[in-house]
Design a protein around this motif. Structure first.
Motif, PDB file in Angstrom:
ATOM      1  N   ALA A   1       0.821  -1.213   0.000  1.00 46.82           N
ATOM      2  CA  ALA A   1       0.000   0.000   0.000  1.00 46.82           C
ATOM      3  C   ALA A   1       0.851   1.258   0.000  1.00 46.82           C
ATOM      4  O   ALA A   1       0.474   2.290  -0.566  1.00 46.82           O
ATOM      5  CB  ALA A   1      -0.937   0.001   1.212  1.00 46.82           C
ATOM      6  N   LEU A   2       2.021   1.178   0.628  1.00 46.65           N
ATOM      7  CA  LEU A   2       2.902   2.348   0.681  1.00 46.65           C
ATOM      8  C   LEU A   2       3.492   2.690  -0.686  1.00 46.65           C
ATOM      9  O   LEU A   2       4.051   3.770  -0.866  1.00 46.65           O
ATOM     10  CB  LEU A   2       4.014   2.124   1.708  1.00 46.65           C
ATOM     11  N   ARG A   3       3.359   1.801  -1.643  1.00 44.27           N
ATOM     12  CA  ARG A   3       3.770   2.141  -3.012  1.00 44.27           C
ATOM     13  C   ARG A   3       2.972   3.337  -3.513  1.00 44.27           C
ATOM     14  O   ARG A   3       3.470   4.135  -4.313  1.00 44.27           O
ATOM     15  CB  ARG A   3       3.555   0.940  -3.946  1.00 44.27           C
ATOM     16  N   TRP A   4       1.718   3.460  -3.066  1.00 48.22           N
ATOM     17  CA  TRP A   4       0.876   4.577  -3.479  1.00 48.22           C
ATOM     18  C   TRP A   4       0.738   5.640  -2.399  1.00 48.22           C
ATOM     19  O   TRP A   4       0.595   6.819  -2.702  1.00 48.22           O
ATOM     20  CB  TRP A   4      -0.513   4.065  -3.882  1.00 48.22           C
ATOM     21  N   LEU A   5       0.788   5.216  -1.153  1.00 54.62           N
ATOM     22  CA  LEU A   5       0.553   6.144  -0.051  1.00 54.62           C
ATOM     23  C   LEU A   5       1.835   6.759   0.492  1.00 54.62           C
ATOM     24  O   LEU A   5       1.825   7.857   1.037  1.00 54.62           O
ATOM     25  CB  LEU A   5      -0.169   5.418   1.093  1.00 54.62           C
ATOM     26  N   GLY A   6       2.944   6.029   0.378  1.00 57.14           N
ATOM     27  CA  GLY A   6       4.180   6.432   1.031  1.00 57.14           C
ATOM     28  C   GLY A   6       4.779   7.705   0.462  1.00 57.14           C
ATOM     29  O   GLY A   6       4.735   7.961  -0.738  1.00 57.14           O
TER      30      GLY A   6
ATOM     31  N   ALA B   1      11.567  -4.450  -1.268  1.00 51.13           N
ATOM     32  CA  ALA B   1      12.394  -4.220  -2.454  1.00 51.13           C
ATOM     33  C   ALA B   1      11.531  -3.883  -3.661  1.00 51.13           C
ATOM     34  O   ALA B   1      11.900  -3.055  -4.499  1.00 51.13           O
ATOM     35  CB  ALA B   1      13.258  -5.448  -2.731  1.00 51.13           C
ATOM     36  N   GLN B   2      10.371  -4.507  -3.758  1.00 47.18           N
ATOM     37  CA  GLN B   2       9.476  -4.234  -4.886  1.00 47.18           C
ATOM     38  C   GLN B   2       8.782  -2.882  -4.754  1.00 47.18           C
ATOM     39  O   GLN B   2       8.339  -2.312  -5.748  1.00 47.18           O
ATOM     40  CB  GLN B   2       8.434  -5.350  -4.987  1.00 47.18           C
ATOM     41  N   ALA B   3       8.698  -2.366  -3.528  1.00 49.57           N
ATOM     42  CA  ALA B   3       8.000  -1.094  -3.297  1.00 49.57           C
ATOM     43  C   ALA B   3       8.892   0.124  -3.450  1.00 49.57           C
ATOM     44  O   ALA B   3       8.407   1.221  -3.722  1.00 49.57           O
ATOM     45  CB  ALA B   3       7.379  -1.093  -1.899  1.00 49.57           C
ATOM     46  N   ILE B   4      10.205  -0.027  -3.295  1.00 50.68           N
ATOM     47  CA  ILE B   4      11.094   1.127  -3.179  1.00 50.68           C
ATOM     48  C   ILE B   4      11.074   2.005  -4.430  1.00 50.68           C
ATOM     49  O   ILE B   4      11.331   3.212  -4.368  1.00 50.68           O
ATOM     50  CB  ILE B   4      12.545   0.673  -2.856  1.00 50.68           C
TER      51      ILE B   4
END
Length: 552
Positions: A434-439, A465-468
Motif C-alpha cells: 500500500a505504501l507504493r501509493w501512499l508512502g 524491495a518491490q515497493a522502493i
C-alpha cells in the motif's frame, strides 16, 4: 459492493452516514466512491471555509464552471445521488487547490475497474473533440519515435478515438505504433501519469479497430523473456473481450513465459470472468488451470490465493475428486479464508486491526468535522489489506491516496510496521504494498531499512524491495550500493530465491527512479545473477522518448 458500516467514531463525536438515493436504489460502488472523494477532499482540504457546504456552493460558479450551483446540488454529487459532471470535478480541483486532473484521473480509474471501459466518466466537453486536425496531430505525434505526449494528451487521443469507433487510420501499421508506444510508456510511468496512460491503453484495447494492434502489442511483450514488466502487460488485457485477448490470457495461464506472466493472466481473468469475456468452449480450460494452480503447493505465495479467489467465483460444477481436494485446503488458513469469504484473513480478527488503523488515521486529521462519519474509509482499508486480488488492493490504495487521508495513513502504516508482531503477520506485505501509493519521503527510510534488515520474514524483504521504486522521496546511491551488495552476497552464498527476488525488486526500483548510473554498474558486474544483468540491460535499452517522457 455495498458500503459497510463502521462503529469507529472521531474523538467521541458521531459521524453522519453517507446517504444513498432517496428512493432506496442500490448504486454502483464506483458512484459512491466518486462522491466520497469529493466530500472528504472538501471537508479535510486546505481551507476550513469549505466545511460549510453553503460557502462551497456559493463559490462554485467561476473558473471552468459557468453555472450557478446550489447546496442541494453539491450534496447530491457528494452523496452519489446523481453522477458528477466532468467540469464539476475540475472545479473541485480548482477550489480545493489540487493539481489539475488529480481527481479526474482517480475517478476514471475507479469507474473503469468497477464498471467497464465503455462506462466511464461522462464525456469531456464535446467541442474539444470536434476538430479532426487535432486528432490528426495527436495520431502523428503518438506514432512518432521522437515527439513527446503528456498523460493528458494520451487521454485526449484515446477519448477522441473512442468517440469514433469506425475510425480508419492509414497506414494500418500506425495502430501498432501507437499501441506499442502507449504500452511502453504505461509500464514505466508512475502516479497520475501512469493512471492516465493505463486508462488510455484500456480504451485502445476496447476500440473496435485499434484493439487487435493493442492486444498483439501486449501479447508480444509478454512473450519476450527479457521484458521486465509482465504482470501489468497481461492484466491490462481484462479491458478487451476480443478473442485474441482471451487466447493470450489462457496461453499464459497454461504455458506462461514465467510466473509473473502467469500471475498477470490470473489478474486479467478476474474482470474477464465478471464481464463474460470467456466463451463456453474456453471455460472448461480455464476451470482446469485454476484448479491446478489452487491445489499446487509449489506455486509462489501470491498465485494460490488469487487462483483460489477465481475458483470461488467460477460458475459451474466441480468433479467429486476436485471437491474432495478442495476440502483439504481448509488446513491452509489463508486459502480457507479466500475460498469461504473471498478475503485473506478472518473477518473478525481483521476488523480489530481495521478499527485500530481507522481510529489512528482519523485522530491525525487536521480538523474535527462534526456530524460526519466516514463509512467508506474502513471499507477501502479492508480491501487494501485483505482482498486476494492485487488490482482491488491497489485500487483501494490509489483511491485513498487521492484524499487528505494519504499522509496520516502512511504514517500509521509505518508505525504498525515498526512492530515485530506486525512484521511477522501475514498482513505485513499488503501494508508495504500500500505504501507504493501512499508512502512519501517520510516513509522511504523505513522501507530502505526493511530491505536490508536481518531477521524479518523473506516476504517482507521482497515486498519492500518491490515497493522502493514507487515510494515518495529519493534514495542516495549509497543505499542502492549497500542493498545490492547485501543481497548479492546472500544470493552467492545461499542461492535463496528471496535474495534473487530482492535483487530483481531493487533493479526494478532503479529503473522506475531513472537511476541509470547504478543500472550501468549492475549491467557491468559479472558477479551479479544473470537475470539482474538482463533486467538492467532492459531498462538501459528503453527508448529515451518513452523512458523520459512517461511521467509527463
Amino acid at each position: 459492493m455495498g458500503v459497510a458500516k463502521s462503529t469507529i467514531g472521531r474523538r467521541g463525536r458521531p459521524y453522519r452516514a453517507v446517504a444513498g438515493p432517496a428512493d432506496g436504489r442500490r448504486l454502483p460502488a464506483q458512484q459512491y466512491r466518486v462522491g466520497w472523494l469529493l466530500r472528504v477532499n472538501r471537508l479535510y482540504g486546505p481551507s476550513e471555509r469549505w466545511l460549510r457546504s453553503a460557502a462551497f456552493a456559493g463559490a462554485f460558479q467561476g473558473g471552468c464552471w459557468a453555472e450557478h450551483t446550489s447546496v442541494y446540488q453539491v450534496s447530491r454529487w457528494e452523496t452519489a445521488a446523481v453522477s458528477v459532471p466532468y467540469l464539476a470535478i475540475r472545479r473541485y480541483e480548482e477550489l480545493l487547490e489540487l493539481p489539475p486532473h488529480h481527481l479526474v484521473a482517480l475517478m476514471d480509474t475507479i469507474h473503469r475497474y468497477e464498471a467497464s471501459t465503455e462506462n466511464v466518466l461522462p464525456a469531456r466537453a464535446p467541442d474539444r473533440f470536434a476538430a479532426s486536425d487535432r486528432l490528426d496531430e495527436l495520431v502523428d505525434r503518438a506514432a512518432s519515435s521522437t515527439a513527446l505526449l503528456t498523460g493528458l494528451e494520451w487521454d485526449e487521443l484515446t477519448r477522441r478515438l473512442a468517440a469514433q469507433p469506425e475510425m480508419v487510420i492509414t497506414p494500418h501499421r500506425t495502430w501498432t505504433d501507437i499501441a506499442e508506444r502507449l504500452l511502453s510508456e504505461t509500464i514505466v510511468a508512475d502516479g497520475i501519469a501512469w493512471m492516465q496512460r493505463y486508462e488510455a491503453l484500456s480504451r485502445l484495447l476496447a476500440h473496435p479497430v485499434g484493439q487487435e494492434a493493442a492486444v498483439a502489442s501486449c501479447a508480444s511483450l509478454a512473450a519476450d523473456r527479457t521484458n521486465q514488466v509482465f504482470v501489468e502487460t497481461l492484466s491490462v488485457l481484462d479491458a478487451s473481450g476480443h478473442p485474441d485477448a482471451n487466447r493470450h490470457v489462457l496461453q499464459q495461464l497454461v504455458h506462461p513465459t514465467n510466473e509473473r506472466a502467469q500471475y498477470g493472466a490470473l489478474l486479467a481473468s478476474v474482470r474477464k470472468l465478471r464481464f463474460g469475456h470467456f466463451t463456453d468452449a474456453e471455460m472448461p480450460r480455464l476451470m482446469a488451470i485454476i484448479q491446478e494452480l489452487t491445489f499446487d503447493s509449489t506455486r509462489r505465495d501470491d498465485i494460490r490465493p488469487l487462483a483460489a479467489e477465481l475458483l470461488r467465483r467460477l460458475p459451474g460444477t466441480m468433479s467429486a475428486t476436485s471437491r474432495t481436494r478442495l476440502r483439504g485446503l481448509a488446513a491452509d488458513p489463508t486459502l480457507d479464508h479466500v475460498l469461504r469469504a473471498g478475503r485473506l484473513a478472518d473477518r473478525e480478527a481483521s476488523q480489530r486491526l481495521l478499527a485500530r488503523l481507522t481510529g489512528a488515521v482519523v485522530a491525525l486529521m487536521p480538523r474535527d468535522v462534526p456530524h460526519f462519519r466516514d463509512d467508506v474509509l474502513p471499507v477501502l482499508l479492508d480491501e487494501m489489506l485483505f482482498s486476494p486480488v492485487f488490482d482491488v488492493r491497489m485500487l483501494a490504495a490509489i483511491t485513498v491516496s487521492g484524499t487528505p487521508y494519504r499522509r496520516p495513513l502512511a504514517a500509521v502504516l509505518a508505525t504498525e510496521l515498526a512492530s515485530p508482531a506486525v512484521l511477522g503477520a501475514p498482513v505485513a506485505p499488503a501494508m508495504i504494498e500500500a505504501l507504493r501509493w501512499l508512502g512519501r519521503a517520510e516513509q522511504r527510510a523505513m522501507i530502505e531499512g526493511l530491505i536490508t534488515a536481518s531477521g524479518v520474514p523473506a516476504r517482507v524483504t521482497v515486498a519492500s524491495a518491490q515497493a522502493i521504486g514507487h515510494v515518495g522521496g529519493h534514495s542516495e546511491d549509497r543505499f542502492w550500493k549497500q542493498a545490492i551488495t547485501y543481497h548479492a552476497g546472500l544470493w552467492r552464498r545461499t542461492r535463496r530465491p528471496a535474495s534473487a527476488a530482492a535483487l530483481n525488486g531493487l533493479t526494478y526500483g532503479l529503473g522506475m527512479t531513472r537511476n541509470r548510473t547504478v543500472l550501468h554498474r549492475l549491467r557491468a558486474d559479472d558477479q551479479m545473477p544473470e537475470q539482474v544483468r538482463t533486467a538492467a540491460t532492459w531498462w538501459l535499452n528503453l527508448s529515451t522518448t518513452v523512458y523520459e517522457g512517461a511521467n509527463r
